[in-house]
Scaffold this active site. Structure first.
Site, PDB file in Angstrom:
ATOM      1  N   LYS A   1      43.851  -3.146 -33.821  1.00 56.73           N
ATOM      2  CA  LYS A   1      42.452  -3.598 -33.813  1.00 56.73           C
ATOM      3  C   LYS A   1      41.580  -2.821 -32.818  1.00 56.73           C
ATOM      4  CE  LYS A   1      42.600  -7.925 -36.125  1.00 56.73           C
ATOM      5  NZ  LYS A   1      44.008  -8.346 -36.233  1.00 56.73           N
TER       6      LYS A   1
ATOM      7  N   GLU B   1      33.450 -12.288 -34.586  1.00 51.31           N
ATOM      8  CA  GLU B   1      34.148 -13.495 -35.013  1.00 51.31           C
ATOM      9  C   GLU B   1      35.625 -13.284 -34.723  1.00 51.31           C
ATOM     10  OE1 GLU B   1      33.709 -10.947 -36.997  1.00 51.31           O
ATOM     11  OE2 GLU B   1      35.759 -10.746 -37.752  1.00 51.31           O
TER      12      GLU B   1
ATOM     13  N   SER C   1      51.896  -3.051 -37.209  1.00 53.00           N
ATOM     14  CA  SER C   1      50.493  -3.279 -36.827  1.00 53.00           C
ATOM     15  C   SER C   1      50.317  -3.926 -35.463  1.00 53.00           C
ATOM     16  CB  SER C   1      49.776  -4.104 -37.888  1.00 53.00           C
ATOM     17  OG  SER C   1      50.436  -5.335 -38.112  1.00 53.00           O
TER      18      SER C   1
HETATM   19  C1  LIG Z   1      44.581  -8.914 -37.364  1.00 54.50           C
HETATM   20  C2  LIG Z   1      45.921  -8.398 -37.630  1.00 54.50           C
HETATM   21  C3  LIG Z   1      46.359  -8.092 -38.947  1.00 54.50           C
HETATM   22  C4  LIG Z   1      45.528  -8.354 -40.164  1.00 54.50           C
HETATM   23  O1  LIG Z   1      44.332  -7.654 -40.248  1.00 54.50           O
HETATM   24  P1  LIG Z   1      44.146  -6.407 -41.224  1.00 54.50           P
HETATM   25  O2  LIG Z   1      42.690  -6.158 -41.191  1.00 54.50           O
HETATM   26  O3  LIG Z   1      44.633  -6.805 -42.571  1.00 54.50           O
HETATM   27  O4  LIG Z   1      44.935  -5.290 -40.660  1.00 54.50           O
HETATM   28  C5  LIG Z   1      47.633  -7.553 -39.102  1.00 54.50           C
HETATM   29  N1  LIG Z   1      48.455  -7.345 -38.058  1.00 54.50           N
HETATM   30  C6  LIG Z   1      48.075  -7.631 -36.788  1.00 54.50           C
HETATM   31  C7  LIG Z   1      49.028  -7.386 -35.679  1.00 54.50           C
HETATM   32  C8  LIG Z   1      46.811  -8.180 -36.531  1.00 54.50           C
HETATM   33  O5  LIG Z   1      46.453  -8.475 -35.271  1.00 54.50           O
END
Ligand SMILES: *Cc1c(COP(=O)(O)O)cnc(C)c1O
Length: 394
Positions: free
Chosen positions: A89, A111, A377
């Site tokens: 993010k 948000e 992620s």
């Molecule tokens: C917020 C988040 C997501 C989901 O958001 P996307 O916009 O679909 O990437 C996925 N993995 C993590 C670790 C997150 O913090």
């Protein structure tokens, strides 16, 4: 065929800019300037420098040898979990704070659901000395205390939202209301590839740094730029589009997005928009969303707060419709199992969102020579509550 957004903000029939008239000025300003700013040399240099020295990029591409042995193929993890603040993010919030400064904005709103995007936004506001207001549903404020405290420590104001179900969707509505009443000085940092044009394209381009790096990292390690498969979880879809981005036109690469099936697709407790959704408008764009026959948005559910969204980015609705990307779904239970497997095989505790992508390894039979890249992620610190319940049951 192209998978890029057109000049009106559409991917096929999805996307666009469905906003109240009061927002036209803000959105139109961003639409007319974002693309030029993204290509300005001063923007590109500053973005690159902060990604490297502040966020810690490039993130490693790690060959997971024990996991590869277990699944009999070649599995790599793209370590977005090693970024500052613990997920992909920060790539987006760094880019958008620089954009806000170029636009002369002094006040930032955002948000947040689980609080990850709120923390990433509060972080870059502190970095830049800009005022930060984060809207968060009252229910989420109560269940995500550690992130609320982080935002406050970083100097942000967290505003609890009492309307609706008091979760992400309601926080988004409140942020939009704020933006309407502050058209001059405020930039709204949206956290995924959702919202009115140009946000889906803006966020996708900022997150595309992930696949940009992946190309040279794979060339170094495998002697070729393109893997056979790329797997990523999909909430709004920003980490997924970031790692797909530079491979979309290469049809030799199989791209797989993974949604949350929650307690199961048939149970009424899930967030699998691709399987259960139909076209409609949510938060400023036309996309697939979970709705009843009257067009009322259905409450999504997933064990992972980051996948718990009733819509999906319009680019994913389009990639689904054209068949370029396959979308699968994974239950809470399957995701938990995958998180424990990774922890014990590789010594990496993933975020629950990420665990959904890992769980797909159980569902596909790969060849031994297949090269598979999973977008890791985020890290699992924030999910220790859910993991603790499982540990107690062992
Ligand atoms: C917020 C988040 C997501 C989901 O958001 P996307 O916009 O679909 O990437 C996925 N993995 C993590 C670790 C997150 O913090």
């Amino acid at each position: 065929m192209t998978f890029k957004v057109d000049e009106y903000g559409y991917y096929g029939e999805f996307g666009g800019s469905y906003i109240p008239e009061m927002l036209y000025r803000n959105v139109e300003e961003l639409q007319s300037r974002y693309s030029d700013i993204l290509s300005e040399e001063s923007f590109r240099n500053e973005f690159k420098e902060l990604l490297e020295d502040y966020a810690g990029r490039p993130t490693p591409l790690y060959f997971a040898s024990r996991l590869s042995g277990y699944y009999k193929s070649r599995i790599y993890l793209k370590r977005e979990d090693l970024n500052h603040t613990g997920s992909h993010k920060i790539n987006n919030t760094i880019g958008q704070i620089l954009m806000a400064k170029k636009l002369g904005k002094t006040r930032i709103i955002a948000e947040t659901g689980a609080g990850q995007h709120g923390v990433a936004t509060a972080t870059v506001c502190a970095l830049s000395g800009l005022e930060c207001i984060v809207y968060m549903g009252r229910v989420d404020v109560e269940r995500q205390q550690p992130n609320v405290l982080k935002m406050k420590m970083l100097g942000a104001e967290v505003v609890p939202v009492d309307s609706g179900n008091q979760t992400l969707k309601d926080a988004t509505n409140e942020a939009i209301r704020d933006w309407i009443s502050h058209p001059q000085d405020t930039h709204y940092i949206i956290g995924s590839v959702v919202g009115p044009h140009p946000y889906p394209d803006l966020v996708a381009r900022l997150q595309s740094v992930i696949s940009d790096e992946l190309k040279w990292q794979l060339r170094e390690k495998e002697g070729r730029e393109a893997p056979d498969y790329i797997l990523a979880c999909v909430g709004g879809g920003s980490n997924a589009i970031g790692i797909f981005y530079h491979y979309i036109m290469n049809s030799d690469v199989e791209l797989i997005g993974v949604e949350a099936a929650g307690k199961g697709l048939e149970t009424g407790f899930s967030a699998a928009t691709m399987s259960l959704g139909s076209p409609g408008v949510i938060h400023g764009s036309r996309t697939l969303l979970m709705q009843d026959n009257d067009g009322q948005i259905l409450e999504p559910y997933s064990i992972s707060a980051g996948l718990d969204y009733p819509g999906v980015g319009p680019v994913h609705a389009f990639l689904h419709q054209t068949g370029r990307v396959s979308y699968m779904n994974v239950t809470d239970k399957e995701a938990l199992n995958a998180a424990f497997l990774l922890a014990r095989m590789e010594g990496i505790i993933p975020a629950l969102e990420t665990a959904h992508a890992l769980a797909v390894l159980e569902k596909i039979t790969f060849r031994e020579e297949d090269v598979i890249v999973i977008n890791l992620s985020g890290r699992g610190d924030k999910d220790m509550g859910a993991y603790t319940k499982e540990i107690d049951n062992e």
